[in-house]
Design a protein around this motif. Structure first.
Motif, mmCIF file in Angstrom:
data_model
loop_
_atom_site.group_PDB
_atom_site.id
_atom_site.type_symbol
_atom_site.label_atom_id
_atom_site.label_comp_id
_atom_site.label_asym_id
_atom_site.label_seq_id
_atom_site.Cartn_x
_atom_site.Cartn_y
_atom_site.Cartn_z
ATOM 1 N N LEU A 103 12.502 23.121 38.132
ATOM 2 C CA LEU A 103 13.537 22.360 37.370
ATOM 3 C C LEU A 103 14.384 23.345 36.740
ATOM 4 C CD1 LEU A 103 11.575 19.456 35.884
ATOM 5 C CD2 LEU A 103 12.742 19.222 37.903
ATOM 6 N N ARG A 104 13.899 24.647 36.629
ATOM 7 C CA ARG A 104 14.615 25.495 35.544
ATOM 8 C C ARG A 104 15.984 25.889 35.804
ATOM 9 N NH1 ARG A 104 10.847 30.387 36.989
ATOM 10 N NH2 ARG A 104 8.761 29.823 36.110
ATOM 11 N N GLN A 105 16.547 25.595 36.898
ATOM 12 C CA GLN A 105 18.290 25.691 37.042
ATOM 13 C C GLN A 105 19.013 24.694 36.733
ATOM 14 O OE1 GLN A 105 19.715 28.524 36.544
ATOM 15 N NE2 GLN A 105 17.871 29.778 36.540
ATOM 16 N N ASN A 106 18.171 23.647 36.580
ATOM 17 C CA ASN A 106 18.602 22.063 36.514
ATOM 18 C C ASN A 106 19.754 22.000 35.150
ATOM 19 O OD1 ASN A 106 17.491 21.356 38.691
ATOM 20 N ND2 ASN A 106 16.340 19.566 37.826
ATOM 21 N N ASP A 107 20.982 21.305 35.372
ATOM 22 C CA ASP A 107 21.708 21.371 34.286
ATOM 23 C C ASP A 107 21.352 20.866 32.919
ATOM 24 O OD1 ASP A 107 23.742 23.021 35.617
ATOM 25 O OD2 ASP A 107 24.913 21.120 36.160
ATOM 26 N N ASP A 108 20.326 19.869 33.194
ATOM 27 C CA ASP A 108 19.824 19.181 32.209
ATOM 28 C C ASP A 108 18.350 19.758 31.799
ATOM 29 O OD1 ASP A 108 18.595 18.210 34.303
ATOM 30 O OD2 ASP A 108 19.248 15.918 33.918
ATOM 31 N N ALA A 109 18.070 20.847 32.341
ATOM 32 C CA ALA A 109 16.637 21.298 31.750
ATOM 33 C C ALA A 109 16.931 22.654 31.019
ATOM 34 C CB ALA A 109 15.910 21.653 32.904
ATOM 35 N N VAL A 133 11.180 23.915 30.266
ATOM 36 C CA VAL A 133 10.700 24.702 31.589
ATOM 37 C C VAL A 133 10.364 26.186 30.895
ATOM 38 C CG1 VAL A 133 10.360 25.056 33.938
ATOM 39 C CG2 VAL A 133 11.799 23.369 33.085
ATOM 40 N N GLY A 134 8.913 26.746 30.994
ATOM 41 C CA GLY A 134 8.922 27.963 30.854
ATOM 42 C C GLY A 134 9.657 28.929 31.967
ATOM 43 N N GLY A 135 9.940 30.095 31.687
ATOM 44 C CA GLY A 135 10.460 30.787 32.432
ATOM 45 C C GLY A 135 9.652 31.484 33.448
ATOM 46 N N ASN A 136 10.431 32.385 34.255
ATOM 47 C CA ASN A 136 9.695 33.254 35.022
ATOM 48 C C ASN A 136 8.827 34.285 34.417
ATOM 49 O OD1 ASN A 136 10.188 36.338 36.661
ATOM 50 N ND2 ASN A 136 9.266 34.830 38.018
ATOM 51 N N ASP A 248 18.519 37.725 36.827
ATOM 52 C CA ASP A 248 20.008 37.437 36.177
ATOM 53 C C ASP A 248 20.164 35.950 35.897
ATOM 54 O OD1 ASP A 248 22.878 36.431 36.674
ATOM 55 O OD2 ASP A 248 22.873 38.548 36.223
ATOM 56 N N ALA A 249 19.819 34.971 36.667
ATOM 57 C CA ALA A 249 20.047 33.637 36.504
ATOM 58 C C ALA A 249 19.095 33.076 35.158
ATOM 59 C CB ALA A 249 19.256 32.868 37.923
ATOM 60 N N GLU A 250 17.934 33.700 35.262
ATOM 61 C CA GLU A 250 16.934 33.219 33.888
ATOM 62 C C GLU A 250 17.419 33.677 32.519
ATOM 63 O OE1 GLU A 250 13.072 32.383 34.728
ATOM 64 O OE2 GLU A 250 13.403 31.325 36.818
ATOM 65 N N THR A 251 17.709 35.359 32.679
ATOM 66 C CA THR A 251 17.956 35.631 31.548
ATOM 67 C C THR A 251 19.092 34.998 30.892
ATOM 68 O OG1 THR A 251 17.046 37.901 32.319
ATOM 69 C CG2 THR A 251 18.576 38.076 30.384
ATOM 70 N N ASN A 252 20.241 34.988 31.502
ATOM 71 C CA ASN A 252 21.422 34.317 30.864
ATOM 72 C C ASN A 252 21.123 32.906 30.577
ATOM 73 O OD1 ASN A 252 23.673 36.442 31.003
ATOM 74 N ND2 ASN A 252 22.691 36.600 33.306
ATOM 75 N N LYS A 253 20.183 32.022 31.352
ATOM 76 C CA LYS A 253 20.192 30.546 30.919
ATOM 77 C C LYS A 253 19.431 30.728 29.728
ATOM 78 C CE LYS A 253 18.813 26.066 32.176
ATOM 79 N NZ LYS A 253 18.948 25.182 33.210
ATOM 80 N N ILE A 254 18.349 31.568 29.482
ATOM 81 C CA ILE A 254 17.302 31.616 28.211
ATOM 82 C C ILE A 254 18.417 31.778 26.906
ATOM 83 C CG2 ILE A 254 15.594 32.882 27.230
ATOM 84 C CD1 ILE A 254 14.140 33.065 29.998
#
Ligand code: HSE
Length: 372
Positions: A103-109, A133-136, A248-254
């Protein structure tokens, strides 16, 4: 107190999570309800003297899950994929706290790592976000170590070249690595006992065994003991692995960074034959030419777990290894120096327990935040 459903508590990440909940006394603030995918009706466990009572509930019993205000799962991505959408379809509006990437990259997560993004989490809770959701593991360990630089907007871009432990694959992967070492050294045990035996002959025999197809490679597909695999997770078809894409995806989302504020992250992810700590070598392009002492101070002061290791051979060999970091919440960061490319370019090396900050701890802390 809040009823909290636990799914996947018996697995490797789940077991680490249960231990952390016990150590922090977190069970006293909740009413745990334990679920099982394989043993529904069996006896529920007792953690930290808190009896959940009764029997294990069926982890696919949507009615039972729907009754809970909070569900914490370390069961893995397939479970999330199967159950989470069904619960939401039924209108369940409880909090779903998860360790899997589904679910990590869902807009509502939201991706949770509260020492780094507590502001993002608080805003999310206020806005009614329900999926946390916990990250990678490598991203979480990176940001726990060097978050101070990222949070101050001091990083323009970074590369993470990783050295990831077998535990990232799972419990069976760890066993396979150990069996590999055992079988390899067993194949040359006579020669090893004789200090005068020819090393090139030992090496030849080892290689022969590694290439023979006789070693157990059910998990990694090729021998990892005495080797490495420079590919982790699936092939995105553009030359990049999914694990590399996550940086990249998770660093920026976090960090909650969008548009022009995004930090560009990329790198190469490599599996090595270590047990449970992921390490990574970083090149960072900073937005300013800061003195190394200032960089070290920012990293060290950012949170209570990031710890700067002096950039000396002795301190590095003792304090900046998987052996040093495993089992600990400390995130050592060392090898910090200016690179030859210019005054804004620095190197750093960090290592962290992949099962603690890399998996269980952000989830445990999110539960604590959610239950006040
Ligand atoms: N993808 C990680 C690894 C697992 O394989 O090491 C933790 O996110």
């Amino acid at each position: 107190s809040d009823a909290v459903g636990f799914v996947g508590w018996r697995g490797m990440v789940g077991s680490v999570l249960m231990k952390r909940l016990e150590d922090e006394g977190d069970f006293s603030g909740i009413t745990p309800v334990f679920f099982s995918t394989s043993n529904a009706g069996g006896e529920a466990p007792t953690f930290a003297g808190v009896e959940a009572g009764g029997t294990l509930k069926d982890a696919h019993d949507l009615d039972a899950l729907c009754e809970l205000p909070i569900i914490v799962t370390t069961q893995g991505g397939d479970y999330t994929q199967a159950v989470h959408p069904e619960l939401r379809r039924r209108g369940w509006d409880g909090l779903w706290i998860d360790a899997a990437s589904t679910l990590r990259q869902n807009d509502d997560a939201l991706i949770v790592l509260d020492p780094v993004n507590r502001d993002v989490i608080d805003r999310g809770l206020e806005a009614g976000v329900k999926d946390f959701v916990g990250g990678n593991c490598t991203v979480s360990c990176l940001l726990m170590g060097l978050g101070g630089l990222f949070r101050r907007g001091l990083v323009e871009w970074g590369t993470a070249m990783t050295y990831q432990a077998a535990s990232g694959g799972g419990a069976r992967h760890m066993r396979e690595v150990l069996k590999g070492f055992r079988d390899i050294s067993g194949g040359v045990s006579t020669e090893l006992q004789d200090p005068a035996s020819a090393i090139l002959e030992i090496d030849r025999k080892v290689l022969e065994l590694q290439r023979s197809g006789d070693l157990d490679t059910a998990q990694f597909e090729v021998p990892l003991a005495g080797s490495l695999i420079p590919w982790i997770d699936s092939d995105l078809g553009n030359g990049q692995s999914r694990e590399e894409w996550k940086a990249d995806a998770e660093t920026n989302k976090i960090l909650g960074l969008e548009g022009a504020d995004r930090v560009i992250m990329d790198g190469l992810c490599v599996r090595i034959a270590t047990m449970r700590s992921h390490a990574q070598a970083l090149t960072l392009k900073l937005t300013e030419d800061l003195p190394v002492e200032e960089i070290e101070r920012i990293i060290d002061e950012d949170n209570e777990w990031a710890t700067v290791v002096p950039n000396t051979k002795e301190a590095t060999a003792r304090g900046l290894t998987p052996v040093a970091s495993s089992g600990s919440l400390q995130i050592p960061v060392g090898r910090i120096r200016k690179l030859a490319m210019g005054p804004e370019y620095i190197s750093a090396f960090t290592v962290g327990d992949q099962l603690l900050w890399g998996a269980a701890e952000p989830v445990r802390r999110m539960l604590k935040i959610a239950t006040g």
